[in-house]
Write a protein that holds these residues in place. Structure first.
Motif, mmCIF file in Angstrom:
data_model
loop_
_atom_site.group_PDB
_atom_site.id
_atom_site.type_symbol
_atom_site.label_atom_id
_atom_site.label_comp_id
_atom_site.label_asym_id
_atom_site.label_seq_id
_atom_site.Cartn_x
_atom_site.Cartn_y
_atom_site.Cartn_z
ATOM 1 N N LEU A 27 0.817 -1.206 0.000
ATOM 2 C CA LEU A 27 0.000 0.000 0.000
ATOM 3 C C LEU A 27 0.857 1.266 0.000
ATOM 4 N N ALA A 28 1.977 1.240 0.675
ATOM 5 C CA ALA A 28 2.882 2.401 0.658
ATOM 6 C C ALA A 28 3.417 2.631 -0.751
ATOM 7 N N ILE A 29 3.798 1.564 -1.444
ATOM 8 C CA ILE A 29 4.278 1.677 -2.826
ATOM 9 C C ILE A 29 3.152 2.173 -3.724
ATOM 10 N N GLU A 30 1.988 1.588 -3.579
ATOM 11 C CA GLU A 30 0.819 1.953 -4.395
ATOM 12 C C GLU A 30 0.490 3.442 -4.242
ATOM 13 N N ARG A 31 0.482 3.916 -3.013
ATOM 14 C CA ARG A 31 0.138 5.322 -2.750
ATOM 15 C C ARG A 31 1.210 6.284 -3.250
ATOM 16 N N ALA A 32 2.467 5.837 -3.225
ATOM 17 C CA ALA A 32 3.555 6.677 -3.734
ATOM 18 C C ALA A 32 3.519 6.763 -5.262
ATOM 19 N N ALA A 33 2.998 5.731 -5.898
ATOM 20 C CA ALA A 33 3.052 5.642 -7.356
ATOM 21 C C ALA A 33 1.847 6.249 -8.069
ATOM 22 N N TYR A 34 0.685 6.181 -7.458
ATOM 23 C CA TYR A 34 -0.541 6.519 -8.175
ATOM 24 C C TYR A 34 -1.339 7.620 -7.484
ATOM 25 N N ASP A 35 -1.919 8.488 -8.286
ATOM 26 C CA ASP A 35 -2.832 9.501 -7.765
ATOM 27 C C ASP A 35 -4.153 8.868 -7.329
ATOM 28 N N TYR A 36 -4.494 7.733 -7.917
ATOM 29 C CA TYR A 36 -5.731 7.020 -7.599
ATOM 30 C C TYR A 36 -5.384 5.566 -7.245
ATOM 31 N N PRO A 37 -4.810 5.373 -6.058
ATOM 32 C CA PRO A 37 -4.322 4.036 -5.693
ATOM 33 C C PRO A 37 -5.451 3.059 -5.380
ATOM 34 N N TRP A 38 -5.124 1.777 -5.548
ATOM 35 C CA TRP A 38 -6.037 0.728 -5.106
ATOM 36 C C TRP A 38 -6.108 0.759 -3.582
ATOM 37 N N ALA A 75 16.726 -9.207 1.954
ATOM 38 C CA ALA A 75 16.257 -9.077 3.338
ATOM 39 C C ALA A 75 14.751 -9.301 3.454
ATOM 40 N N GLY A 76 14.075 -9.522 2.324
ATOM 41 C CA GLY A 76 12.639 -9.766 2.342
ATOM 42 C C GLY A 76 11.786 -8.522 2.207
ATOM 43 N N ASN A 77 12.399 -7.362 1.973
ATOM 44 C CA ASN A 77 11.635 -6.128 1.787
ATOM 45 C C ASN A 77 10.928 -6.139 0.438
ATOM 46 N N VAL A 78 9.672 -5.723 0.418
ATOM 47 C CA VAL A 78 8.908 -5.668 -0.826
ATOM 48 C C VAL A 78 9.360 -4.450 -1.629
ATOM 49 N N LEU A 79 9.833 -4.710 -2.851
ATOM 50 C CA LEU A 79 10.301 -3.659 -3.749
ATOM 51 C C LEU A 79 9.252 -3.320 -4.797
ATOM 52 N N GLY A 80 8.382 -4.275 -5.067
ATOM 53 C CA GLY A 80 7.341 -4.108 -6.069
ATOM 54 C C GLY A 80 6.405 -5.292 -6.011
ATOM 55 N N TYR A 81 5.360 -5.231 -6.812
ATOM 56 C CA TYR A 81 4.361 -6.288 -6.797
ATOM 57 C C TYR A 81 3.682 -6.366 -8.147
ATOM 58 N N GLY A 82 3.054 -7.497 -8.387
ATOM 59 C CA GLY A 82 2.286 -7.699 -9.608
ATOM 60 C C GLY A 82 1.110 -8.595 -9.334
ATOM 61 N N LEU A 83 0.001 -8.321 -10.017
ATOM 62 C CA LEU A 83 -1.212 -9.131 -9.877
ATOM 63 C C LEU A 83 -1.643 -9.563 -11.259
ATOM 64 N N LEU A 84 -1.961 -10.838 -11.390
ATOM 65 C CA LEU A 84 -2.242 -11.444 -12.683
ATOM 66 C C LEU A 84 -3.496 -12.303 -12.591
ATOM 67 N N SER A 85 -4.350 -12.164 -13.579
ATOM 68 C CA SER A 85 -5.522 -13.025 -13.720
ATOM 69 C C SER A 85 -5.319 -13.891 -14.954
ATOM 70 N N VAL A 86 -5.570 -15.180 -14.831
ATOM 71 C CA VAL A 86 -5.451 -16.078 -15.973
ATOM 72 C C VAL A 86 -6.797 -16.770 -16.173
ATOM 73 N N THR A 87 -7.350 -16.627 -17.386
ATOM 74 C CA THR A 87 -8.614 -17.270 -17.723
ATOM 75 C C THR A 87 -8.477 -17.933 -19.078
ATOM 76 N N VAL A 88 -8.876 -19.166 -19.165
ATOM 77 C CA VAL A 88 -8.846 -19.969 -20.383
ATOM 78 C C VAL A 88 -7.504 -19.819 -21.097
ATOM 79 N N ASP A 89 -7.425 -18.973 -22.132
ATOM 80 C CA ASP A 89 -6.173 -18.867 -22.886
ATOM 81 C C ASP A 89 -5.570 -17.470 -22.844
ATOM 82 N N GLU A 90 -6.009 -16.659 -21.885
ATOM 83 C CA GLU A 90 -5.549 -15.281 -21.818
ATOM 84 C C GLU A 90 -5.163 -14.902 -20.394
#
Length: 154
Positions: A23-34, A56-71
């Motif tokens: 959430l800290a990364i999201e808020r720093a990056a976007y004017d309209y964060p999730w 050290a296990g610190n989160v540097l970034g993140y990604g979210l992916l949805s997979v459906t059928v062939d896309e």
């Protein structure tokens, strides 16, 4: 940076314990964060939620992916301001592409703001091409901004 990104960063499943850093990364990056609720919902429904972490296990970034059928659809990919242009986003996107291929997706797609020139350059370097436009997709300071729809065959 002389070392390969893979030696400095790794990708693992995102956990609820990571959400404050995300959430800290999201808020720093976007004017309209999730919101935290959106991230929790993505985790709850089984989207592939990933964290790029340092040794050290610190989160540097993140990604979210949805997979459906062939896309596969990249829902969100973001890197903290201090770690941009170091290969973290590339590592996340390539990891997502491997996951999608493993689930027999033929194409991976994403949306990007036309004004996000840095992201556009990265996506083009990784083989994404424009396949469409989603009109008025993103909230913006003065109304809405279109999204470019980009895709890459897997």
């Amino acid at each position: 940076m002389s070392a390969e990104p893979q030696a400095l960063f790794s990708v693992r499943a995102l956990t609820t314990a990571d959400l404050p850093e995300v959430l800290a990364i999201e808020r720093a990056a976007y004017d309209y964060p999730w919101s935290e609720g959106v991230f929790r919902d993505c985790m709850r429904v089984g989207y592939r939620c990933l964290a790029a972490v340092d040794m050290a296990g610190n989160v540097l970034g993140y990604g979210l992916l949805s997979v459906t059928v062939d896309e596969a659809h990249v829902l969100n990919v973001c890197v903290g301001p201090l770690y941009r242009r170091r290969g973290v986003a590339t590592l996340l996107l390539e990891h997502m592409a491997r996951l999608a291929r493993g689930e027999r997706a033929a194409t991976i797609l994403l949306e990007v703001r036309p004004s996000n020139t840095g992201a556009l350059a990265l996506y083009r370097r990784l083989g994404f091409e424009r396949v469409g436009v989603r009109k008025r997709y993103y909230p913006a300071a003065h109304g809405r901004e279109d999204a470019l729809l980009l895709a890459r065959p897997l």
